[in-house]
Design an enzyme around this catalytic site. Structure first.
Site, PDB file in Angstrom:
ATOM      1  N   SER A   1       0.826  -1.218   0.000  1.00 28.75           N
ATOM      2  CA  SER A   1       0.000   0.000   0.000  1.00 28.75           C
ATOM      3  C   SER A   1       0.854   1.261   0.000  1.00 28.75           C
ATOM      4  O   SER A   1       1.708   1.455   0.866  1.00 28.75           O
ATOM      5  CB  SER A   1      -0.911   0.018   1.230  1.00 28.75           C
TER       6      SER A   1
ATOM      7  N   HIS B   1      -3.253   0.587  -4.493  1.00 31.54           N
ATOM      8  CA  HIS B   1      -2.721  -0.516  -5.293  1.00 31.54           C
ATOM      9  C   HIS B   1      -3.117  -0.286  -6.751  1.00 31.54           C
ATOM     10  O   HIS B   1      -4.290  -0.333  -7.100  1.00 31.54           O
ATOM     11  CB  HIS B   1      -3.289  -1.858  -4.807  1.00 31.54           C
TER      12      HIS B   1
ATOM     13  N   HIS C   1      -5.463  -9.696  -1.408  1.00 34.80           N
ATOM     14  CA  HIS C   1      -5.553 -10.002   0.016  1.00 34.80           C
ATOM     15  C   HIS C   1      -6.649 -11.034   0.274  1.00 34.80           C
ATOM     16  O   HIS C   1      -7.680 -11.055  -0.399  1.00 34.80           O
ATOM     17  CB  HIS C   1      -5.884  -8.737   0.820  1.00 34.80           C
TER      18      HIS C   1
ATOM     19  N   TYR D   1      -8.624 -10.937   2.720  1.00 32.29           N
ATOM     20  CA  TYR D   1      -9.839 -10.252   3.181  1.00 32.29           C
ATOM     21  C   TYR D   1     -10.695  -9.727   2.045  1.00 32.29           C
ATOM     22  O   TYR D   1     -11.867  -9.378   2.254  1.00 32.29           O
ATOM     23  CB  TYR D   1      -9.507  -9.126   4.165  1.00 32.29           C
ATOM     24  N   GLU D   2     -10.140  -9.651   0.835  1.00 30.39           N
ATOM     25  CA  GLU D   2     -10.945  -9.217  -0.311  1.00 30.39           C
ATOM     26  C   GLU D   2     -11.919 -10.294  -0.775  1.00 30.39           C
ATOM     27  O   GLU D   2     -12.756 -10.052  -1.636  1.00 30.39           O
ATOM     28  CB  GLU D   2     -10.029  -8.820  -1.463  1.00 30.39           C
TER      29      GLU D   2
ATOM     30  N   ALA E   1       2.737  -2.499   4.139  1.00 28.09           N
ATOM     31  CA  ALA E   1       2.467  -1.504   5.179  1.00 28.09           C
ATOM     32  C   ALA E   1       2.011  -2.263   6.417  1.00 28.09           C
ATOM     33  O   ALA E   1       1.159  -3.148   6.327  1.00 28.09           O
ATOM     34  CB  ALA E   1       1.385  -0.537   4.714  1.00 28.09           C
TER      35      ALA E   1
ATOM     36  N   MET F   1      -1.905  -7.607   7.076  1.00 24.79           N
ATOM     37  CA  MET F   1      -2.933  -8.491   6.519  1.00 24.79           C
ATOM     38  C   MET F   1      -2.486  -9.104   5.194  1.00 24.79           C
ATOM     39  O   MET F   1      -3.317  -9.417   4.342  1.00 24.79           O
ATOM     40  CB  MET F   1      -4.236  -7.704   6.321  1.00 24.79           C
ATOM     41  N   SER F   2      -1.184  -9.275   5.012  1.00 26.58           N
ATOM     42  CA  SER F   2      -0.683  -9.774   3.725  1.00 26.58           C
ATOM     43  C   SER F   2       0.634 -10.507   3.930  1.00 26.58           C
ATOM     44  O   SER F   2       0.955 -10.941   5.034  1.00 26.58           O
ATOM     45  CB  SER F   2      -0.480  -8.600   2.757  1.00 26.58           C
TER      46      SER F   2
ATOM     47  N   ASN G   1       1.776   3.000  10.992  1.00 23.63           N
ATOM     48  CA  ASN G   1       1.063   3.453  12.191  1.00 23.63           C
ATOM     49  C   ASN G   1       1.436   2.513  13.324  1.00 23.63           C
ATOM     50  O   ASN G   1       1.877   1.385  13.092  1.00 23.63           O
ATOM     51  CB  ASN G   1      -0.458   3.438  11.980  1.00 23.63           C
TER      52      ASN G   1
ATOM     53  N   HIS H   1      -7.201   3.968   7.327  1.00 24.62           N
ATOM     54  CA  HIS H   1      -6.379   3.689   6.145  1.00 24.62           C
ATOM     55  C   HIS H   1      -5.738   4.963   5.600  1.00 24.62           C
ATOM     56  O   HIS H   1      -4.665   4.905   4.996  1.00 24.62           O
ATOM     57  CB  HIS H   1      -7.236   3.027   5.051  1.00 24.62           C
TER      58      HIS H   1
END
Length: 276
Positions: A34, A65, A87, A89-90, A117, A215-216, A239, A251
């Site tokens: 990201s 992306h 991802h 989660y997609e 990220a 998450m990746s 963060n 985000h």
């Protein structure tokens, strides 16, 4: 669940399409996370192919992306860059998330540089830090190697004791000060998402040894190792994770921090390409 025969057929179709489009045999693959896609601006003799044009490729849906493969050269080295990843989660299955890595392997790519990220868990880290990944913890509840083993790529039970290549990590650590980066390594924990973690989950992850969370990355690294690729991972701490600081997460902050460190990141990755 997809069979080995079906998976191989899809891979061959994608590889055949790409070979027809690109007269280049990349040696290194790079996944840009990201807000880190600007590295692709350095590529010479560039050929960009949107994901939707490649047979059986998913489509990236996340802000930040670009959603394309870019072939070309950086300082003479033939590479392929993923501007944007997929991802779990997609809604994609793990074999879809990692399909591009299998395609890279079929094209002869021997090494993978993966970036992301991440939220910082280690209190020594700060927003904007670039951290080498030395190991990971898979908390996603799934594994892309589950199901039929693609025996043409690797063994049923691959070893992950050196999942992030030690020699490449040492080379990266050695040059980090040249780019104004404090040499740091950490353990990356992968969660399924898409929500940010709760403060209790972050306390748990810190207890079990995680330094950053995202998450990746882990699915791609598992498949890369299974297929015999050397791997180097870099997290951009965009963060501090929930409960580390008294703030809420969003985000937009991730994108703002990634934008802030883009120039430094791009310079460092270019230096890495020369070293690896």
């Amino acid at each position: 669940m997809i069979s080995e025969l079906e998976q191989n057929a899809k891979l061959e179709e994608a590889q055949h399409y790409l070979r027809d489009q690109v007269g280049l045999s990349p040696e290194l693959g790079i996944i840009l996370g990201s807000g880190l896609g600007s590295f692709a601006d350095l590529i010479e003799e560039k050929i960009a192919i949107p994901y939707q044009e490649i047979p059986h490729f998913p489509v990236s849906t996340v802000e930040g992306h670009a959603g394309q493969w870019v072939f070309g050269k950086v300082d003479g080295l033939p590479i392929v860059v993923m501007q944007g990843r997929f991802h779990y989660y997609e809604g994609y299955a793990m074999h879809e998330v990692t399909f591009p890595i299998r395609v890279m392997q079929g094209l002869g790519v021997k090494g993978l540089l993966v970036t992301n990220a991440a939220g910082g868990i280690n209190p020594e880290f700060r927003s904007g830090d670039l951290i080498l990944i030395k190991d990971h913890i898979n908390m996603m509840g799934d594994n892309p190697l589950r199901g039929a083993n693609l025996s043409s790529f690797g063994p049923r039970f691959p070893d992950l004791s050196e999942g992030y290549d030690p020699e490449w990590r040492q080379k990266a650590l050695a040059i980090m000060p040249n780019y104004g980066i404090r040499p740091q390594e950490g353990v990356y924990a992968a969660m399924s998402g898409p929500n940010y973690e709760t403060p209790a989950e972050i306390r748990f992850l810190r207890t079990i040894g995680a330094d950053m969370v995202g998450m990746s990355t882990v699915p791609e690294v598992l498949v890369a190792n299974h297929g015999g690729m050397r791997v180097l991972g870099i997290s951009c701490v965009t963060n501090m994770a929930a409960g580390i600081l008294p703030q809420k997460l969003n985000h937009a902050e991730v994108m703002e921090t990634a934008d802030r460190v883009t120039k430094q990141f791009v310079s460092f990755v270019r230096g890495l390409v020369k070293e690896l």
